[in-house]
Design an enzyme around this catalytic site. Structure first.
Site: not given
Ligand code: CA
Length: 385
Positions: A171, A200, A226, A252, A275, A302, A335
Protein backbone atom coordinates in the site's frame (compact mmCIF):
# COMPACT_ATOMS: atom_id res chain seq x y z
CA UNK A 1 -39.42 -22.58 -4.99
CA UNK A 2 -40.16 -19.07 -3.73
CA UNK A 3 -38.24 -16.46 -1.78
CA UNK A 4 -39.90 -16.02 1.61
CA UNK A 5 -37.49 -13.71 3.46
CA UNK A 6 -34.61 -11.32 2.79
CA UNK A 7 -32.48 -9.99 5.64
CA UNK A 8 -29.60 -7.51 5.59
CA UNK A 9 -27.28 -8.03 8.56
CA UNK A 10 -25.01 -5.10 9.50
CA UNK A 11 -21.93 -6.34 11.31
CA UNK A 12 -19.26 -4.25 13.00
CA UNK A 13 -16.24 -4.77 15.15
CA UNK A 14 -13.81 -2.11 16.36
CA UNK A 15 -10.13 -2.61 15.57
CA UNK A 16 -7.67 -2.72 18.45
CA UNK A 17 -5.13 -0.97 16.27
CA UNK A 18 -6.63 1.32 13.62
CA UNK A 19 -4.76 1.29 10.30
CA UNK A 20 -4.50 3.71 7.40
CA UNK A 21 -4.62 3.41 3.65
CA UNK A 22 -4.04 6.52 1.56
CA UNK A 23 -7.67 7.68 1.92
CA UNK A 24 -8.06 7.52 5.68
CA UNK A 25 -7.95 5.61 8.95
CA UNK A 26 -9.89 2.37 9.26
CA UNK A 27 -11.09 2.13 12.86
CA UNK A 28 -13.54 -0.73 12.64
CA UNK A 29 -14.39 -3.57 10.30
CA UNK A 30 -17.89 -3.67 8.92
CA UNK A 31 -19.81 -6.03 6.69
CA UNK A 32 -23.30 -6.15 5.24
CA UNK A 33 -24.34 -9.77 4.91
CA UNK A 34 -27.42 -10.75 2.96
CA UNK A 35 -29.54 -13.74 3.89
CA UNK A 36 -32.22 -15.01 1.51
CA UNK A 37 -34.60 -17.75 2.63
CA UNK A 38 -36.91 -19.92 0.54
CA UNK A 39 -40.05 -21.95 1.12
CA UNK A 40 -37.91 -25.06 0.47
CA UNK A 41 -36.01 -24.34 3.66
CA UNK A 42 -32.85 -23.28 1.79
CA UNK A 43 -30.86 -20.26 2.92
CA UNK A 44 -28.45 -18.38 0.67
CA UNK A 45 -25.78 -15.97 1.91
CA UNK A 46 -24.20 -13.04 0.15
CA UNK A 47 -22.23 -9.94 1.05
CA UNK A 48 -22.39 -6.30 0.01
CA UNK A 49 -18.83 -4.98 0.19
CA UNK A 50 -17.99 -2.26 2.66
CA UNK A 51 -14.94 -0.43 1.35
CA UNK A 52 -12.57 0.76 4.10
CA UNK A 53 -14.59 3.79 5.16
CA UNK A 54 -18.06 2.58 4.13
CA UNK A 55 -20.78 2.01 6.75
CA UNK A 56 -22.73 -1.25 6.14
CA UNK A 57 -26.03 0.53 6.82
CA UNK A 58 -26.13 2.15 3.35
CA UNK A 59 -26.35 -1.14 1.46
CA UNK A 60 -28.61 -2.60 4.15
CA UNK A 61 -31.14 0.22 3.68
CA UNK A 62 -31.13 -0.40 -0.08
CA UNK A 63 -31.72 -4.11 0.44
CA UNK A 64 -34.49 -3.69 2.98
CA UNK A 65 -36.34 -0.82 1.33
CA UNK A 66 -35.70 -1.16 -2.43
CA UNK A 67 -34.72 -4.75 -3.28
CA UNK A 68 -36.65 -6.88 -0.81
CA UNK A 69 -40.10 -5.94 -2.24
CA UNK A 70 -38.89 -7.12 -5.68
CA UNK A 71 -37.72 -10.45 -4.32
CA UNK A 72 -40.40 -11.75 -1.93
CA UNK A 73 -42.45 -14.40 -3.72
CA UNK A 74 -40.06 -14.64 -6.69
CA UNK A 75 -38.37 -17.84 -7.85
CA UNK A 76 -34.75 -17.57 -6.59
CA UNK A 77 -33.44 -19.61 -9.53
CA UNK A 78 -34.46 -16.80 -11.91
CA UNK A 79 -31.10 -15.21 -11.18
CA UNK A 80 -30.47 -13.18 -14.33
CA UNK A 81 -34.08 -11.91 -14.63
CA UNK A 82 -33.97 -10.90 -10.96
CA UNK A 83 -30.62 -9.13 -11.48
CA UNK A 84 -32.10 -7.16 -14.39
CA UNK A 85 -35.20 -6.39 -12.36
CA UNK A 86 -33.18 -5.08 -9.40
CA UNK A 87 -30.83 -3.07 -11.62
CA UNK A 88 -33.56 -1.49 -13.73
CA UNK A 89 -35.69 -0.73 -10.68
CA UNK A 90 -32.83 1.17 -8.99
CA UNK A 91 -31.21 2.57 -12.13
CA UNK A 92 -32.43 6.14 -11.77
CA UNK A 93 -30.85 6.52 -8.35
CA UNK A 94 -28.31 3.70 -8.38
CA UNK A 95 -25.98 2.43 -11.13
CA UNK A 96 -22.89 2.56 -8.89
CA UNK A 97 -21.66 2.48 -5.31
CA UNK A 98 -23.57 1.06 -2.36
CA UNK A 99 -26.74 0.45 -4.39
CA UNK A 100 -24.89 -1.99 -6.64
CA UNK A 101 -23.08 -3.47 -3.63
CA UNK A 102 -26.54 -4.20 -2.18
CA UNK A 103 -27.61 -5.85 -5.44
CA UNK A 104 -24.33 -7.82 -5.39
CA UNK A 105 -25.09 -9.24 -1.96
CA UNK A 106 -28.52 -10.44 -3.07
CA UNK A 107 -27.14 -11.90 -6.31
CA UNK A 108 -24.45 -13.87 -4.46
CA UNK A 109 -27.10 -15.26 -2.09
CA UNK A 110 -29.22 -16.38 -5.08
CA UNK A 111 -26.24 -18.24 -6.61
CA UNK A 112 -25.63 -19.85 -3.20
CA UNK A 113 -29.25 -21.04 -3.16
CA UNK A 114 -29.00 -22.36 -6.72
CA UNK A 115 -25.85 -24.29 -5.84
CA UNK A 116 -27.43 -25.77 -2.72
CA UNK A 117 -30.58 -26.70 -4.62
CA UNK A 118 -28.63 -28.36 -7.45
CA UNK A 119 -25.89 -29.83 -5.24
CA UNK A 120 -23.15 -28.00 -7.17
CA UNK A 121 -20.49 -25.47 -6.24
CA UNK A 122 -21.04 -22.01 -7.69
CA UNK A 123 -17.94 -22.27 -9.93
CA UNK A 124 -19.64 -25.28 -11.58
CA UNK A 125 -22.82 -23.27 -12.22
CA UNK A 126 -20.70 -20.48 -13.70
CA UNK A 127 -19.63 -22.90 -16.41
CA UNK A 128 -16.84 -24.83 -14.75
CA UNK A 129 -13.38 -24.19 -13.36
CA UNK A 130 -10.23 -23.19 -15.21
CA UNK A 131 -8.06 -24.06 -12.21
CA UNK A 132 -8.04 -26.42 -9.24
CA UNK A 133 -6.17 -24.05 -6.95
CA UNK A 134 -5.55 -20.34 -6.86
CA UNK A 135 -2.34 -18.60 -5.84
CA UNK A 136 -2.75 -15.91 -3.20
CA UNK A 137 -1.04 -12.59 -2.83
CA UNK A 138 -0.59 -10.79 0.47
CA UNK A 139 -2.41 -7.51 0.88
CA UNK A 140 -1.56 -5.64 4.03
CA UNK A 141 1.27 -3.21 4.52
CA UNK A 142 -1.11 -0.62 5.92
CA UNK A 143 0.19 2.14 8.16
CA UNK A 144 -0.33 2.24 11.92
CA UNK A 145 1.27 5.63 12.55
CA UNK A 146 1.39 7.26 9.09
CA UNK A 147 4.66 8.10 7.37
CA UNK A 148 8.10 6.80 8.26
CA UNK A 149 7.21 3.11 8.65
CA UNK A 150 9.57 1.66 6.03
CA UNK A 151 11.46 -0.53 8.49
CA UNK A 152 8.29 -2.04 9.98
CA UNK A 153 6.82 -2.68 6.51
CA UNK A 154 10.05 -4.35 5.41
CA UNK A 155 9.74 -6.69 8.42
CA UNK A 156 6.15 -7.42 7.44
CA UNK A 157 7.32 -8.33 3.93
CA UNK A 158 9.94 -10.73 5.28
CA UNK A 159 7.30 -12.30 7.54
CA UNK A 160 4.89 -12.81 4.61
CA UNK A 161 7.67 -14.46 2.64
CA UNK A 162 8.20 -16.85 5.60
CA UNK A 163 4.45 -17.65 5.56
CA UNK A 164 4.67 -18.84 1.97
CA UNK A 165 3.49 -15.83 0.00
CA UNK A 166 5.28 -15.40 -3.31
CA UNK A 167 3.41 -12.22 -4.22
CA UNK A 168 3.02 -9.08 -2.11
CA UNK A 169 1.00 -5.93 -2.75
CA UNK A 170 2.30 -2.86 -0.96
CA UNK A 171 0.00 0.00 0.00
CA UNK A 172 1.44 3.33 -1.09
CA UNK A 173 0.12 6.84 -1.51
CA UNK A 174 1.65 8.41 1.59
CA UNK A 175 3.80 10.93 -0.29
CA UNK A 176 6.33 10.05 -3.01
CA UNK A 177 9.37 10.28 -0.78
CA UNK A 178 7.82 8.02 1.87
CA UNK A 179 6.54 5.59 -0.79
CA UNK A 180 10.00 5.23 -2.33
CA UNK A 181 11.62 4.71 1.08
CA UNK A 182 9.08 1.94 1.79
CA UNK A 183 9.71 0.22 -1.54
CA UNK A 184 13.49 0.38 -1.14
CA UNK A 185 13.23 -1.21 2.31
CA UNK A 186 10.72 -3.87 1.21
CA UNK A 187 12.77 -4.79 -1.87
CA UNK A 188 15.88 -5.17 0.30
CA UNK A 189 14.03 -7.32 2.82
CA UNK A 190 12.92 -9.87 0.21
CA UNK A 191 15.98 -9.66 -2.03
CA UNK A 192 16.99 -12.99 -3.59
CA UNK A 193 13.80 -14.73 -2.40
CA UNK A 194 12.22 -14.55 -5.86
CA UNK A 195 9.02 -12.78 -4.74
CA UNK A 196 7.06 -10.45 -6.98
CA UNK A 197 5.69 -7.11 -5.87
CA UNK A 198 2.66 -5.03 -6.77
CA UNK A 199 1.74 -1.56 -5.55
CA UNK A 200 -1.59 0.10 -4.79
CA UNK A 201 -1.91 3.82 -4.09
CA UNK A 202 -5.74 3.89 -3.77
CA UNK A 203 -5.78 6.83 -6.21
CA UNK A 204 -3.66 9.06 -3.95
CA UNK A 205 -2.04 11.06 -6.76
CA UNK A 206 -2.75 12.98 -9.93
CA UNK A 207 -1.22 11.82 -13.21
CA UNK A 208 2.14 13.63 -12.89
CA UNK A 209 3.02 12.17 -9.47
CA UNK A 210 1.58 8.79 -10.42
CA UNK A 211 3.95 8.73 -13.43
CA UNK A 212 6.92 9.78 -11.28
CA UNK A 213 6.20 6.95 -8.84
CA UNK A 214 5.84 4.41 -11.65
CA UNK A 215 9.08 5.52 -13.31
CA UNK A 216 11.03 5.47 -10.05
CA UNK A 217 9.87 1.90 -9.38
CA UNK A 218 10.47 0.58 -12.92
CA UNK A 219 13.56 -1.43 -11.83
CA UNK A 220 11.35 -3.54 -9.51
CA UNK A 221 9.40 -4.92 -12.52
CA UNK A 222 6.12 -4.85 -10.58
CA UNK A 223 3.43 -7.33 -11.57
CA UNK A 224 0.96 -4.45 -11.55
CA UNK A 225 0.35 -0.86 -10.42
CA UNK A 226 -3.14 -0.55 -8.92
CA UNK A 227 -5.49 2.43 -8.79
CA UNK A 228 -2.81 4.97 -9.76
CA UNK A 229 -5.35 7.79 -10.21
CA UNK A 230 -9.03 8.46 -9.43
CA UNK A 231 -11.51 5.96 -10.83
CA UNK A 232 -13.30 8.71 -12.78
CA UNK A 233 -10.11 9.82 -14.54
CA UNK A 234 -10.15 7.38 -17.45
CA UNK A 235 -7.98 9.69 -19.58
CA UNK A 236 -5.46 9.78 -16.72
CA UNK A 237 -5.40 5.97 -16.68
CA UNK A 238 -4.76 6.04 -20.42
CA UNK A 239 -1.87 8.48 -19.99
CA UNK A 240 -0.27 6.21 -17.41
CA UNK A 241 -0.58 3.22 -19.70
CA UNK A 242 1.09 5.21 -22.47
CA UNK A 243 3.95 6.46 -20.29
CA UNK A 244 4.73 3.41 -18.16
CA UNK A 245 5.63 -0.17 -19.04
CA UNK A 246 4.12 -1.64 -15.86
CA UNK A 247 0.63 -3.18 -16.26
CA UNK A 248 -2.03 -0.84 -14.88
CA UNK A 249 -4.81 -2.33 -12.74
CA UNK A 250 -8.07 -0.81 -11.53
CA UNK A 251 -11.79 -1.36 -11.18
CA UNK A 252 -12.55 -1.95 -7.50
CA UNK A 253 -14.51 1.31 -7.64
CA UNK A 254 -16.29 0.49 -10.88
CA UNK A 255 -19.62 -1.27 -11.22
CA UNK A 256 -21.57 -3.51 -13.61
CA UNK A 257 -20.91 -4.12 -17.28
CA UNK A 258 -22.03 -0.55 -18.00
CA UNK A 259 -19.26 0.94 -15.89
CA UNK A 260 -16.64 -1.53 -17.09
CA UNK A 261 -17.63 -0.86 -20.71
CA UNK A 262 -16.33 2.69 -20.29
CA UNK A 263 -13.16 1.54 -18.55
CA UNK A 264 -12.46 -1.02 -21.28
CA UNK A 265 -13.44 1.19 -24.21
CA UNK A 266 -11.03 3.87 -22.93
CA UNK A 267 -8.29 1.20 -22.79
CA UNK A 268 -7.68 2.41 -19.26
CA UNK A 269 -6.43 -0.82 -17.68
CA UNK A 270 -4.38 -3.93 -18.40
CA UNK A 271 -6.06 -5.73 -15.50
CA UNK A 272 -9.72 -5.23 -14.55
CA UNK A 273 -10.51 -5.66 -10.84
CA UNK A 274 -14.25 -5.92 -10.15
CA UNK A 275 -15.16 -7.00 -6.62
CA UNK A 276 -17.90 -9.65 -6.75
CA UNK A 277 -19.47 -8.08 -3.63
CA UNK A 278 -19.51 -4.58 -5.13
CA UNK A 279 -19.65 -4.71 -8.93
CA UNK A 280 -22.98 -6.55 -9.15
CA UNK A 281 -22.41 -10.10 -7.90
CA UNK A 282 -21.59 -13.19 -9.94
CA UNK A 283 -24.11 -12.17 -12.59
CA UNK A 284 -22.43 -8.81 -13.30
CA UNK A 285 -18.95 -10.32 -13.04
CA UNK A 286 -19.91 -12.81 -15.75
CA UNK A 287 -20.93 -9.89 -17.98
CA UNK A 288 -17.71 -8.03 -17.10
CA UNK A 289 -15.55 -11.12 -17.70
CA UNK A 290 -17.05 -11.62 -21.16
CA UNK A 291 -16.53 -7.98 -22.13
CA UNK A 292 -12.99 -7.94 -20.73
CA UNK A 293 -12.17 -11.09 -22.69
CA UNK A 294 -13.36 -9.36 -25.86
CA UNK A 295 -10.99 -6.46 -25.06
CA UNK A 296 -8.01 -8.71 -24.30
CA UNK A 297 -8.02 -7.52 -20.68
CA UNK A 298 -7.51 -9.94 -17.79
CA UNK A 299 -10.01 -9.88 -14.93
CA UNK A 300 -8.35 -10.27 -11.54
CA UNK A 301 -10.94 -9.56 -8.86
CA UNK A 302 -10.51 -7.26 -5.88
CA UNK A 303 -11.19 -9.08 -2.58
CA UNK A 304 -11.70 -7.32 0.75
CA UNK A 305 -14.89 -8.71 2.19
CA UNK A 306 -15.58 -10.97 5.15
CA UNK A 307 -15.45 -14.77 4.90
CA UNK A 308 -18.63 -14.75 2.79
CA UNK A 309 -17.11 -12.37 0.24
CA UNK A 310 -13.86 -14.30 0.27
CA UNK A 311 -15.69 -17.54 -0.55
CA UNK A 312 -17.63 -15.90 -3.38
CA UNK A 313 -14.42 -14.41 -4.78
CA UNK A 314 -12.68 -17.79 -4.78
CA UNK A 315 -15.52 -19.38 -6.78
CA UNK A 316 -15.39 -16.49 -9.26
CA UNK A 317 -11.61 -16.70 -9.73
CA UNK A 318 -11.81 -20.46 -10.32
CA UNK A 319 -14.26 -19.82 -13.17
CA UNK A 320 -12.42 -16.92 -14.88
CA UNK A 321 -10.90 -17.50 -18.31
CA UNK A 322 -7.49 -16.15 -19.27
CA UNK A 323 -7.77 -13.20 -21.64
CA UNK A 324 -4.38 -14.03 -23.18
CA UNK A 325 -3.77 -17.72 -22.60
CA UNK A 326 -0.39 -19.34 -23.11
CA UNK A 327 1.50 -22.26 -21.59
CA UNK A 328 3.11 -20.11 -18.91
CA UNK A 329 0.64 -17.26 -18.58
CA UNK A 330 0.09 -15.44 -15.29
CA UNK A 331 -3.12 -16.84 -13.77
CA UNK A 332 -5.54 -14.64 -11.80
CA UNK A 333 -4.49 -14.46 -8.14
CA UNK A 334 -6.46 -14.11 -4.91
CA UNK A 335 -6.12 -10.95 -2.84
CA UNK A 336 -5.44 -12.39 0.62
CA UNK A 337 -5.95 -9.58 3.08
CA UNK A 338 -3.52 -9.94 5.98
CA UNK A 339 -4.70 -6.85 7.84
CA UNK A 340 -6.69 -7.01 11.04
CA UNK A 341 -10.22 -8.41 10.63
CA UNK A 342 -11.63 -9.36 14.02
CA UNK A 343 -14.45 -11.59 12.80
CA UNK A 344 -13.22 -13.42 9.72
CA UNK A 345 -12.05 -16.32 11.86
CA UNK A 346 -15.41 -16.97 13.51
CA UNK A 347 -17.97 -15.92 10.89
CA UNK A 348 -18.00 -19.24 9.03
CA UNK A 349 -17.03 -22.79 9.87
CA UNK A 350 -13.69 -23.53 8.18
CA UNK A 351 -12.59 -19.99 7.16
CA UNK A 352 -10.23 -19.71 4.20
CA UNK A 353 -6.58 -20.36 5.00
CA UNK A 354 -3.78 -20.12 2.52
CA UNK A 355 -1.31 -22.99 2.53
CA UNK A 356 2.14 -22.41 1.10
CA UNK A 357 0.72 -19.51 -0.89
CA UNK A 358 -2.30 -21.30 -2.40
CA UNK A 359 -6.03 -21.84 -1.87
CA UNK A 360 -7.72 -25.05 -3.00
CA UNK A 361 -10.87 -24.94 -5.12
CA UNK A 362 -13.92 -25.20 -2.83
CA UNK A 363 -16.08 -28.26 -3.39
CA UNK A 364 -19.24 -27.87 -1.28
CA UNK A 365 -22.61 -26.94 -2.83
CA UNK A 366 -23.27 -23.23 -3.37
CA UNK A 367 -20.58 -21.08 -1.78
CA UNK A 368 -19.57 -24.09 0.33
CA UNK A 369 -19.73 -22.18 3.60
CA UNK A 370 -21.69 -22.46 6.81
CA UNK A 371 -22.35 -19.10 8.45
CA UNK A 372 -22.10 -19.02 12.22
CA UNK A 373 -25.30 -17.37 13.45
CA UNK A 374 -23.93 -16.68 16.91
CA UNK A 375 -21.17 -14.56 15.41
CA UNK A 376 -23.69 -12.75 13.21
CA UNK A 377 -25.89 -11.91 16.20
CA UNK A 378 -22.96 -10.81 18.36
CA UNK A 379 -21.59 -8.48 15.67
CA UNK A 380 -25.00 -7.11 14.73
CA UNK A 381 -25.28 -5.79 18.28
CA UNK A 382 -21.97 -3.93 17.80
CA UNK A 383 -23.28 -2.29 14.63
CA UNK A 384 -26.29 -0.71 16.36
CA UNK A 385 -25.83 2.99 17.06
CA1 CA B 1 -6.95 -1.77 -4.04
Amino acid sequence: MKITAVHAHCLASALETPFAFSQGWVKSRGACLVEVQTDDGLTGWGEALCQGLQPPQIAAATIESALKPLLIGADPLQIEPLWQRMYMHTRDYGMKGATIAALSGVDIALWDIAGKRLGQPVWQLLGGAFRERVQVYATGFYRVSGQGEAARLAEEAAQRAEEGFRLLKIKLGFGLEDDLAVMRAVARAIESRGLRLMIDTNHAYGVADAVRLGRALAPLELRWYEEPVAAEDLAGYGELRAKLDVPIAGGENEFTVFGFRQLLAARAVDIAQPDVCAAGGFTACRHIAALSLAHGVQVNPHVWGSSVGQAASLHLICALPLANPSLFADEPIFEYDCSSHPFRETLVERPLRQRAGWLERPDGPGLGIEVNRETVQRLEAHARP
